[in-house]
Enzyme design. Structure first.
Site, short mmCIF file in Angstrom:
data_model
loop_
_atom_site.label_atom_id
_atom_site.label_comp_id
_atom_site.label_asym_id
_atom_site.label_seq_id
_atom_site.Cartn_x
_atom_site.Cartn_y
_atom_site.Cartn_z
N HIS A 310 -41.99 40.26 22.70
CA HIS A 310 -41.10 41.40 22.50
C HIS A 310 -41.59 42.24 21.34
CE1 HIS A 310 -37.39 43.68 22.03
NE2 HIS A 310 -37.10 43.29 23.25
N ASP A 367 -35.56 38.51 29.84
CA ASP A 367 -35.94 38.46 31.25
C ASP A 367 -36.36 37.07 31.72
OD1 ASP A 367 -35.53 41.21 31.87
OD2 ASP A 367 -37.30 41.69 30.69
N1 CMC Z 1 -48.32 37.01 27.58
C1 CMC Z 1 -49.52 36.89 26.95
N2 CMC Z 1 -49.83 37.53 25.81
C2 CMC Z 1 -48.89 38.33 25.28
C3 CMC Z 1 -47.64 38.51 25.88
C4 CMC Z 1 -47.36 37.81 27.08
N3 CMC Z 1 -46.17 37.93 27.69
N4 CMC Z 1 -46.91 39.38 25.13
C5 CMC Z 1 -47.70 39.73 24.11
N5 CMC Z 1 -48.91 39.10 24.18
C6 CMC Z 1 -50.00 39.18 23.23
C7 CMC Z 1 -50.75 40.51 23.36
O1 CMC Z 1 -51.81 40.38 24.29
C8 CMC Z 1 -51.24 40.69 21.94
O2 CMC Z 1 -52.32 39.83 21.72
P1 CMC Z 1 -53.52 40.25 20.69
O3 CMC Z 1 -52.86 40.40 19.36
O4 CMC Z 1 -54.48 39.13 20.79
O5 CMC Z 1 -54.08 41.56 21.23
C9 CMC Z 1 -50.09 40.17 21.10
O6 CMC Z 1 -49.43 39.19 21.92
C10 CMC Z 1 -49.08 41.24 20.68
O7 CMC Z 1 -48.56 41.81 21.84
P2 CMC Z 1 -48.43 43.36 22.13
O8 CMC Z 1 -48.76 43.63 23.56
O9 CMC Z 1 -49.18 44.13 21.09
O10 CMC Z 1 -46.88 43.57 21.88
P3 CMC Z 1 -46.02 44.82 22.28
O11 CMC Z 1 -44.94 44.89 21.28
O12 CMC Z 1 -46.87 46.04 22.48
O13 CMC Z 1 -45.45 44.44 23.72
C11 CMC Z 1 -44.17 43.43 25.40
C12 CMC Z 1 -44.23 43.83 23.92
C13 CMC Z 1 -42.76 42.99 25.71
C14 CMC Z 1 -44.49 44.64 26.29
C15 CMC Z 1 -45.19 42.30 25.66
O14 CMC Z 1 -44.83 41.17 24.89
C16 CMC Z 1 -45.25 41.92 27.13
O15 CMC Z 1 -45.99 42.57 27.88
N6 CMC Z 1 -44.48 40.88 27.57
C17 CMC Z 1 -44.44 40.56 28.98
C18 CMC Z 1 -43.52 41.54 29.71
C19 CMC Z 1 -42.06 41.26 29.40
O16 CMC Z 1 -41.59 40.14 29.43
N7 CMC Z 1 -41.31 42.35 29.15
C20 CMC Z 1 -39.87 42.27 28.86
C21 CMC Z 1 -39.56 42.67 27.45
S1 CMC Z 1 -37.89 42.24 26.93
C22 CMC Z 1 -36.79 43.12 27.88
C23 CMC Z 1 -37.07 44.56 28.07
O17 CMC Z 1 -37.35 45.28 27.14
O18 CMC Z 1 -37.00 44.98 29.20
#
Ligand code: CMC
Length: 432
Positions: A310, A367
């Site tokens: 998140h 989720d």
């Molecule tokens: N699986 C694997 N790696 C992950 C995941 C995941 N679900 N989430 C984050 N990471 C890694 C990401 O690759 C990055 O790694 P590195 O530092 O090595 O590059 C690190 O963790 C930081 O993640 P980020 O992508 O920079 O974080 P963000 O704040 O941009 O994204 C997020 C947040 C929710 C989009 C992301 O965690 C994600 O894609 N999660 C899976 C989709 C999901 O469950 N979404 C629902 C969010 S909660 C409810 C809502 O808002 O709808």
């Protein structure tokens, strides 16, 4: 929001710029850069706005490190038991206080009076291809409400606002149910004014013309809880979309339709569908839980562990905790044994003990367990994100109102850092 005595100083070459520092109710500081471009011709660079407070807000508070979520100051856990009604929470979010009994009754009556769709709008469902994604239908139909209720389009009248909000919350439920009926080729069921918000939705989803769906109290409560837990989440992607559209003085229907479109994405509300696909793939033997974890860790693989991670929470999402416990409760009482719940628990255990997830502070988000609970209620997977949207609607409306009531709010219009070509010449087609 108050201004502190502190100043933030930016030094660029021999230029020194002093900026005011603001402080929120819970002590979070924010550097006020709102006049930076106007006065100094400099912008800040924050592409996904991760370090930017887009607005000041009194609606929802999140402390991502501690896993805290509060609506109008009330911790989310207090909405689990004793259970308030989703409509009560909607009022709280939109108007900023818990309604009196009279206000709640009047609001309910407003919703009941507006639960049906204009017959022409209902006919519109037959004009979309069968099996259309229900989120596409929801977004289109919310937008179309503007065609039927033009009196709500001018934005100045407070009395009309409550009517527009009530109408939207009520009709969104009917539209949501009809989008499912359309995707199944089933006849549309009229709402039943005797039923509460969630029961009425389940009735429109599952009754058939010759047989009323019997709604168990436990199932209705679970649905109510799911909606409450999704009701607001401060400046997330879809809410920001609502605010951006609303800042152009677009009406409430158009702004909320934009929210639905943003929510549909798999990184946002669409993640609940992706979680279910993942759990089902494991259950059918197509994947092993350890394979999922390894694929999610592999930087050459776009695969993600959906329902994990998140932008704000660097701790267990408090909504996921409540949903997990609620799923356990419903499964035990209904004597359901869903293998997907065991798989989810196993995945969670693996992830929470894996240094990749520990180091990045990736925990289950809302989720991860919502779909399992929705499955127990009988909601099909293609409706999960629609349910999220129904729940989030009061939050979008509250955020739209808060922004609209702020007379100092200008149109949201960010800057960019241009990195394209310098001055260039047009070349006529024959000379290229
Ligand atoms: N699986 C694997 N790696 C992950 C995941 C995941 N679900 N989430 C984050 N990471 C890694 C990401 O690759 C990055 O790694 P590195 O530092 O090595 O590059 C690190 O963790 C930081 O993640 P980020 O992508 O920079 O974080 P963000 O704040 O941009 O994204 C997020 C947040 C929710 C989009 C992301 O965690 C994600 O894609 N999660 C899976 C989709 C999901 O469950 N979404 C629902 C969010 S909660 C409810 C809502 O808002 O709808």
């Amino acid at each position: 929001m108050q201004q502190t005595d502190e100043k933030a100083t930016i030094i660029i070459g021999d230029q020194q710029i002093e900026l005011p520092v603001l402080i929120g109710t819970e002590g979070h500081k924010s550097i006020d850069i709102s006049r930076l471009f106007e006065e100094y011709g400099i912008t800040t660079f924050d592409p996904s706005l991760g370090s930017t407070s887009m607005c000041q807000s009194t609606i929802t508070y999140i402390d991502g490190d501690k896993g805290i979520l509060r609506y109008r100051g009330i911790p989310i856990e207090q909405f689990d038991r004793p259970k308030p009604n989703f409509i009560e929470v909607a009022w709280l979010l939109i108007f900023g206080y818990l309604p009196t009994r009279q206000e709640l009754n009047e609001f309910r009556d407003l919703l009941t009076a507006n639960e049906m769709l204009h017959e022409e709008l209902r006919d519109q469902f037959n004009n979309v291809p069968p099996k259309s994604p229900p989120m596409a239908i929801l977004s289109a139909m919310l937008s179309q409400l503007a065609c039927y209720y033009e009196k709500f389009l001018p934005l100045g009248d407070d009395d009309l606002f409550i009517e527009a909000a009530g109408r939207l919350i009520s009709k969104a439920r009917t539209i949501a149910a009809y989008s499912y009926r359309r995707s199944k080729g089933l006849p549309y069921i009229y709402p039943d004014p005797a039923l509460r918000y969630c029961a009425n939705f389940l009735h429109m989803m599952f009754s058939i013309p010759y047989q009323q769906y019997i709604i168990g109290e436990e199932i209705e409560d679970a649905m109510n809880l799911v909606l409450i837990l999704h009701a607001d989440h401060e400046q997330n992607c879809s809410t920001s979309a609502v605010r951006v559209v609303g800042s152009a003085k677009a009406n409430l229907f158009a702004s909320c339709a934009a929210g639905v479109s943003a929510l549909w994405g798999p990184l946002h509300g669409g993640a609940n569908v992706e979680v279910m696909k993942m759990l089902e793939a494991i259950n059918s033997g197509g994947m092993d839980p350890k394979d999922c974890i390894n694929a999610a860790k592999d930087k050459d693989n776009p695969y993600k562990l959906y329902g994990f991670g998140h932008r704000v929470y660097k701790n267990y999402d408090p909504r996921a905790k409540i949903l997990r416990a609620a799923a356990d409760r419903v499964f035990a009482r209904q004597k359901i044994n869903d293998p997907l719940l065991d798989i989810a628990r196993q995945l969670e255990e693996y992830a929470l003990n894996d240094s990749y997830f520990i180091d990045r502070k990736l925990y289950p988000n809302v989720d991860f367990y919502s779909g399992i609970l929705l499955r127990a209620i009988g909601i099909p997977t293609n409706m999960f994100t629609v349910i999220f949207a129904m729940g989030r609607l009061p939050g979008w409306i509250a955020q739209w109102k808060e922004q609209h009531d702020n007379t100092t709010q200008k149109i949201i219009r960010p800057r960019q850092l241009y990195v394209g070509k310098k001055l260039n010449d047009y070349v006529p087609i024959g000379e290229r």
